[in-house]
Write a protein that holds these residues in place. Structure first.
Motif, PDB file in Angstrom:
ATOM      1  N   GLY A 268     -14.410  39.015  15.801  1.00  0.00           N
ATOM      2  CA  GLY A 268     -13.219  39.786  15.944  1.00  0.00           C
ATOM      3  C   GLY A 268     -12.052  39.975  16.435  1.00  0.00           C
ATOM      4  O   GLY A 268     -11.511  40.366  16.465  1.00  0.00           O
ATOM      5  N   ARG A 269     -11.038  38.862  15.963  1.00  0.00           N
ATOM      6  CA  ARG A 269     -10.329  38.519  16.273  1.00  0.00           C
ATOM      7  C   ARG A 269      -9.547  37.424  15.738  1.00  0.00           C
ATOM      8  O   ARG A 269      -9.616  36.127  15.064  1.00  0.00           O
ATOM      9  CB  ARG A 269      -9.768  36.799  17.250  1.00  0.00           C
ATOM     10  N   ALA A 270      -8.150  38.633  14.549  1.00  0.00           N
ATOM     11  CA  ALA A 270      -8.274  38.625  13.576  1.00  0.00           C
ATOM     12  C   ALA A 270      -6.771  36.679  13.325  1.00  0.00           C
ATOM     13  O   ALA A 270      -6.345  37.334  14.589  1.00  0.00           O
ATOM     14  CB  ALA A 270      -6.980  39.629  12.744  1.00  0.00           C
ATOM     15  N   VAL A 271      -6.989  36.681  11.981  1.00  0.00           N
ATOM     16  CA  VAL A 271      -5.733  35.280  12.072  1.00  0.00           C
ATOM     17  C   VAL A 271      -5.444  35.923  10.840  1.00  0.00           C
ATOM     18  O   VAL A 271      -5.500  36.138   9.814  1.00  0.00           O
ATOM     19  CB  VAL A 271      -6.171  34.418  11.641  1.00  0.00           C
ATOM     20  N   PRO A 272      -3.514  35.868  11.013  1.00  0.00           N
ATOM     21  CA  PRO A 272      -2.891  35.654  12.316  1.00  0.00           C
ATOM     22  C   PRO A 272      -2.594  36.506  12.939  1.00  0.00           C
ATOM     23  O   PRO A 272      -2.022  36.200  13.540  1.00  0.00           O
ATOM     24  CB  PRO A 272      -2.146  34.952  11.740  1.00  0.00           C
ATOM     25  N   ALA A 273      -3.043  38.213  13.395  1.00  0.00           N
ATOM     26  CA  ALA A 273      -2.168  39.048  14.025  1.00  0.00           C
ATOM     27  C   ALA A 273      -2.673  38.680  15.768  1.00  0.00           C
ATOM     28  O   ALA A 273      -1.777  39.226  16.418  1.00  0.00           O
ATOM     29  CB  ALA A 273      -3.199  40.235  13.494  1.00  0.00           C
ATOM     30  N   GLU A 274      -3.857  38.078  15.271  1.00  0.00           N
ATOM     31  CA  GLU A 274      -4.845  38.081  16.848  1.00  0.00           C
ATOM     32  C   GLU A 274      -4.262  36.118  17.609  1.00  0.00           C
ATOM     33  O   GLU A 274      -3.900  36.080  18.669  1.00  0.00           O
ATOM     34  CB  GLU A 274      -5.735  38.424  17.688  1.00  0.00           C
ATOM     35  N   VAL A 275      -4.389  35.096  16.426  1.00  0.00           N
ATOM     36  CA  VAL A 275      -4.086  34.264  16.416  1.00  0.00           C
ATOM     37  C   VAL A 275      -3.852  33.249  15.413  1.00  0.00           C
ATOM     38  O   VAL A 275      -4.672  33.476  14.324  1.00  0.00           O
ATOM     39  CB  VAL A 275      -6.025  33.493  17.281  1.00  0.00           C
ATOM     40  N   SER A 276      -2.674  32.857  15.557  1.00  0.00           N
ATOM     41  CA  SER A 276      -2.638  32.138  15.341  1.00  0.00           C
ATOM     42  C   SER A 276      -2.974  30.895  14.898  1.00  0.00           C
ATOM     43  O   SER A 276      -3.341  29.732  15.623  1.00  0.00           O
ATOM     44  CB  SER A 276      -1.021  31.734  14.868  1.00  0.00           C
ATOM     45  N   VAL A 277      -2.792  29.894  13.679  1.00  0.00           N
ATOM     46  CA  VAL A 277      -4.150  28.256  13.704  1.00  0.00           C
ATOM     47  C   VAL A 277      -3.305  27.646  12.786  1.00  0.00           C
ATOM     48  O   VAL A 277      -2.837  27.735  11.649  1.00  0.00           O
ATOM     49  CB  VAL A 277      -5.767  28.746  13.014  1.00  0.00           C
ATOM     50  N   VAL A 278      -3.739  26.463  13.223  1.00  0.00           N
ATOM     51  CA  VAL A 278      -2.879  25.363  12.302  1.00  0.00           C
ATOM     52  C   VAL A 278      -3.742  24.276  12.093  1.00  0.00           C
ATOM     53  O   VAL A 278      -3.919  24.035  13.626  1.00  0.00           O
ATOM     54  CB  VAL A 278      -1.245  24.583  12.963  1.00  0.00           C
TER      55      VAL A 278
END
Length: 350
Positions: A268-278
């Motif tokens: 339930g951790r939305a990407v990228p609204a809550e977590v940005s990923v590179v």
């Protein structure tokens, strides 16, 4: 002598010369790709070669020219994205320079240094003018290769010492671009999934991640170590998803980033609204992840092309500096990164 009788034995250079109505010297020039032959004459000689089944004596030609027109390439595996792209760049660049490639796989049953030495020894017995070895430095050192004396040689992805020219992507630059991008979006710090510590590329990316955070005066989170696979990224991602303070993640390759994004989604951790990923590599599928992955592009084809240029320069007598020759990296921004959740957007401030 009729054509069938001529083909009954190995056709000679003089047979071709008689059939084409030219001198033996002209046939030799055509066989050696000399530009000092008129197009019409060249076509006539090539046609005669084809009719008679003539094949130039490669060994004799090499003795005259000092070159076979062939480059040996040693590789451990074609399973990785990087090696496939690198070999593609080598093939394209070699063809453009008029060189053939002899590809040989190092024997996996041997210790890495011995496997490379064995492969290089086999190539030295074949008709090659130079050797390119595609291997990471944790598997060998330049001293363990045992290149034949005077053999033009280049290492790719090795990070080896100064004795032989070495080609590698600028890992430090790429990692700094990834971390600085996330910090510029307002994230307080950046978490990291590293590759295996035996990999020099993984270690360089981890060091650059840490030094970039320290230079910016940011906290350095505990590093989690994967094994390059999406499965390891998923496993670590399930742990990281439980960290509410985590809002930005830099994974050392795209596969681990993919696994982490799935774990975030499931938790339930939305990407990228809550977590940005590179990620890192810009594999062909990165643009088709959901969301499309922001990543660091390594140009493996350029690395292969540069290695060919370096070995050909040695073959043809031009000076080449030893040490590492870096290939630049670039950040490719897609939809997996966004401003920190508590960082107001331009629209919010208006």
């Amino acid at each position: 002598m009729n054509g069938s009788a001529e083909r009954a034995r190995s056709a000679s250079l003089q047979d071709v010369a008689r059939r084409a109505g030219v001198s033996g010297q002209t046939v030799s020039r055509v066989a050696n790709n000399s530009e000092r032959v008129a197009d019409a004459t060249r076509h006539r000689v090539l046609a005669a070669m084809n009719e008679l089944g003539y094949r130039p004596n490669v060994a004799a030609r090499a003795l005259r020219r000092g070159a076979f027109g062939s480059i040996g390439v040693v590789v451990f595996s074609l399973d990785s994205l990087g090696n496939i792209g690198t070999i593609g760049g080598i093939l394209t660049a070699a063809a453009a320079r008029g060189y053939a490639i002899e590809l040989i796989q190092a024997q996996p049953a041997l210790a890495a240094g011995d496997a490379v030495a064995s492969a290089v020894s086999r190539l030295d017995q074949d008709a090659v003018d130079g050797i390119i070895v595609v291997i990471e430095s944790h598997l060998m050192s330049s001293a363990s290769v045992g290149f034949p004396a005077g053999m033009p040689s280049v290492l790719i992805q090795s990070g080896a010492g100064d004795e032989h020219p070495s080609v590698t992507a600028d890992q430090d630059q790429g990692s700094r671009l990834a971390v600085e991008h996330l910090l510029s979006l307002g994230h307080e710090t950046v978490w990291h999934i590293a590759g295996p510590p035996a990999s020099r590329a993984a270690e360089l990316r981890r060091r650059a991640w840490q030094s970039t955070l320290e230079a910016a005066g940011r906290a350095v989170p505990h590093v989690h170590v994967g094994d390059w696979t999406a499965e390891s990224g998923y496993r670590i991602g399930r742990l990281l998803a439980a960290q509410p303070e985590l809002t930005a993640l830099f994974a050392a390759n795209d596969q681990m980033a993919l696994g982490a994004m799935r774990a975030f989604h499931e938790r339930g951790r939305a990407v990228p609204a809550e977590v940005s990923v590179v990620g890192f590599d810009d594999m062909a599928e990165a643009a088709y992840f959901w969301p499309p992955l922001t990543t660091v592009r390594q140009d493996f084809g350029t690395a292969g092309s540069l290695a060919v240029s370096l070995v050909v320069d040695q073959i043809e007598g031009r000076p080449v500096a030893g040490g590492v020759h870096h290939v630049s990296t670039a950040l490719v921004t897609r939809a997996s990164t966004a401003p920190h959740p508590r960082c107001p957007t331009k629209d919010d401030r208006s």
